[in-house]
Scaffold this active site. Structure first.
Site, short mmCIF file in Angstrom:
data_model
loop_
_atom_site.label_atom_id
_atom_site.label_comp_id
_atom_site.label_asym_id
_atom_site.label_seq_id
_atom_site.Cartn_x
_atom_site.Cartn_y
_atom_site.Cartn_z
CB CYS A 156 -0.87 -0.08 1.30
SG CYS A 156 -2.35 -1.20 1.10
N1 COA Z 1 -20.00 -8.80 8.53
C1 COA Z 1 -20.55 -8.86 9.60
N2 COA Z 1 -19.92 -9.25 10.64
C2 COA Z 1 -18.55 -9.25 10.60
C3 COA Z 1 -18.17 -9.31 9.32
C4 COA Z 1 -18.89 -9.25 8.08
N3 COA Z 1 -18.31 -9.13 6.84
N4 COA Z 1 -16.59 -9.67 9.35
C5 COA Z 1 -16.45 -9.54 10.66
N5 COA Z 1 -17.72 -9.63 11.47
C6 COA Z 1 -17.72 -9.77 12.78
C7 COA Z 1 -16.82 -10.70 13.47
O1 COA Z 1 -17.06 -11.94 13.42
C8 COA Z 1 -16.74 -10.22 14.80
O2 COA Z 1 -17.94 -10.72 15.80
P1 COA Z 1 -17.76 -11.23 17.05
O3 COA Z 1 -17.47 -9.83 17.89
O4 COA Z 1 -19.09 -11.52 17.40
O5 COA Z 1 -16.40 -12.15 17.22
C9 COA Z 1 -17.26 -8.71 14.66
O6 COA Z 1 -17.77 -8.59 13.48
C10 COA Z 1 -15.80 -7.90 14.88
O7 COA Z 1 -14.96 -8.43 13.91
P2 COA Z 1 -13.55 -7.74 13.83
O8 COA Z 1 -12.61 -8.69 12.80
O9 COA Z 1 -12.81 -7.70 15.00
O10 COA Z 1 -13.72 -6.19 13.21
P3 COA Z 1 -13.17 -4.86 13.31
O11 COA Z 1 -13.89 -4.12 14.22
O12 COA Z 1 -11.57 -5.15 13.67
O13 COA Z 1 -13.19 -4.55 11.82
C11 COA Z 1 -11.71 -4.21 9.89
C12 COA Z 1 -12.52 -5.36 10.67
C13 COA Z 1 -10.93 -5.20 9.03
C14 COA Z 1 -12.76 -3.50 9.08
C15 COA Z 1 -10.48 -3.43 10.68
O14 COA Z 1 -9.97 -4.27 11.62
C16 COA Z 1 -9.66 -2.76 9.93
O15 COA Z 1 -10.15 -2.07 9.11
N6 COA Z 1 -8.25 -2.96 10.15
C17 COA Z 1 -7.36 -2.32 9.43
C18 COA Z 1 -6.57 -3.17 8.45
C19 COA Z 1 -6.90 -2.74 7.13
O16 COA Z 1 -7.53 -1.83 6.48
N7 COA Z 1 -5.71 -3.22 6.40
C20 COA Z 1 -5.71 -2.91 4.89
C21 COA Z 1 -4.15 -2.71 4.59
S1 COA Z 1 -3.81 -1.34 5.22
#
Ligand code: COA
Length: 373
Positions: A156
């Site tokens: 990225c």
């Molecule tokens: N739809 C519904 N629920 C979902 C889901 C989806 N597509 N994907 C995950 N969930 C659920 C999970 O199962 C989890 O449920 P639980 O609390 O019952 O265990 C909950 O949502 C939270 O999941 P989590 O993975 O912890 O979500 P998050 O708030 O961390 O968001 C990202 C996920 C990926 C959006 C976030 O971590 C992020 O953007 N990180 C930055 C990384 C990035 O963007 N990298 C790219 C390269 S720079």
């Protein structure tokens, strides 16, 4: 040190886009079919059922509402779930070359330059569609540029690292002007069957012209005041696809040969690193954070960008200070911060100062402080 400017930017946006509603309907149809087909194994506890994805989660967790893709039909087809991009003959332009040429033409036009003014082409992106010849050499040929060209990949952060490479070429006298292109077909390496990440990416290509200020004539010049790059090894964003895959047949087609990440860890670890890098780069230009009028941040996740701005400013940034494009484009990898820069620069007054900041796999972070001329 000679004064160096970014004198033009360009953007290629694919014609097809996928809304969250369309994407999630497709994923959920796939998950429902998987659960039906595997009902016995799921009932016996041998495998886990796939849970449904949701529009509400995606928009709250990421801020993404839709994404552009090079092929929509293949991605949404639950029998396929990857773009359908037929191979071309060696005599036809490659897809990355076509995207790059379109973005480059706009950048050249905004910079008031022709191919004859450019001495080098750098293709900086997260993935190259083949091993060789370098994409950049094909792009150079398609545009009729003499000099030299090469590819580089810092995930990225490829665009900011590419700008640094261009600055080096200018400072060492290798070139008068350099074209840096960032064709990102992220749909090719996203695992569209992975609920945790299937909504993250989109496709686009950006281009920038970096040149010696003494030759620049355009009305869109930004002088580079300071730059800093940083890398720190992490497995939290990783893709094991590579030329050695065929050396172990058991790994071919496995999920680790596509993008995967520990999203929570990435969020927690990268935000403070990016905020610190921005502060350090701004200070190295003998400027104060309060003097920065615009932050063109990497466009991965809205909540990340809100947090980074809070860490730097001690308050929320306004939408004007930290523009968002990921709502329509999703994460376009290295193109993201440059799309924001391209689309949100013309309103700035002369002498306004801004920061381009990319961050991502590696980890890698690149910061460029610029002043509008
Ligand atoms: N739809 C519904 N629920 C979902 C889901 C989806 N597509 N994907 C995950 N969930 C659920 C999970 O199962 C989890 O449920 P639980 O609390 O019952 O265990 C909950 O949502 C939270 O999941 P989590 O993975 O912890 O979500 P998050 O708030 O961390 O968001 C990202 C996920 C990926 C959006 C976030 O971590 C992020 O953007 N990180 C930055 C990384 C990035 O963007 N990298 C790219 C390269 S720079």
């Amino acid at each position: 040190m000679q004064s160096i400017v970014i004198s033009g930017t360009g953007l290629y946006t694919p014609t097809e886009s996928i809304s969250n509603e369309e994407l999630i309907a497709s994923y959920n149809a796939y998950a429902a079919r998987y659960n039906t087909e595997n009902a016995v194994a799921i009932d016996q506890g041998e495998i886990s059922a796939l849970e449904a994805s949701s529009v509400g989660f995606v928009e709250k967790a990421s801020g993404i509402k839709s994404r552009y893709v090079m092929n929509k039909e293949g991605v949404l087809d639950i029998n396929r779930m990857c773009p359908s991009l037929p191979e071309r003959s060696d005599d036809e332009p490659s897809i990355m070359c076509e995207m790059a040429v379109a973005a480059a033409k706009q950048a050249l036009q905004r910079a008031g330059k022709t191919a004859a003014d450019i001495d080098a082409v750098i293709c900086a992106a997260s993935n190259m569609q083949r091993a060789y010849p370098a994409m950049a050499v094909e792009i150079q040929n398609a545009l009729g540029i003499t000099g030299y060209a090469y590819d580089m990949n810092v995930a990225c952060s490829s665009a900011t690292f590419g700008i640094q490479a261009a600055v080096g070429a200018l400072q060492s006298g290798q070139a008068r002007a350099v074209l840096v292109v960032n064709p990102e077909i992220t749909s090719g390496h996203l695992n569209w069957r992975d609920r945790d990440s299937h909504f993250i990416f989109g496709d686009a290509c950006t281009a920038v012209i970096v040149e010696l200020a003494e030759h620049a004539t355009s009305a869109h010049q930004f002088e580079i005041l300071a730059m800093k790059l940083k890398t720190q090894f992490s497995n939290n964003i990783r893709n094991n696809f590579g030329f050695l895959n065929r050396g172990d047949e058991t790994g071919i087609g496995q999920a680790d040969k596509l993008f995967r990440q520990q999203g929570r860890k990435v969020f927690k670890e990268v935000c403070p690193m990016a905020a610190e890098m921005i502060s350090n780069t701004v200070h190295s230009a003998k400027l104060k954070i309060e003097e920065i009028q615009r932050f063109w941040l990497h466009q991965a996740n809205l909540n990340m960008n809100l947090l980074i701005a809070r860490l730097i400013l001690g308050r929320d940034a306004t939408p004007e200070e930290s523009p968002t494009i990921l709502d329509r484009y999703a994460n376009t990898s290295s193109a993201g911060s440059i799309i924001a820069f391209h689309q949100h620069q013309d309103d700035l007054a002369k002498n306004a100062i801004g920061v381009i900041c990319s961050f991502g796999a590696g980890y890698s972070i690149g910061c460029v402080v610029v002043r509008k001329k």
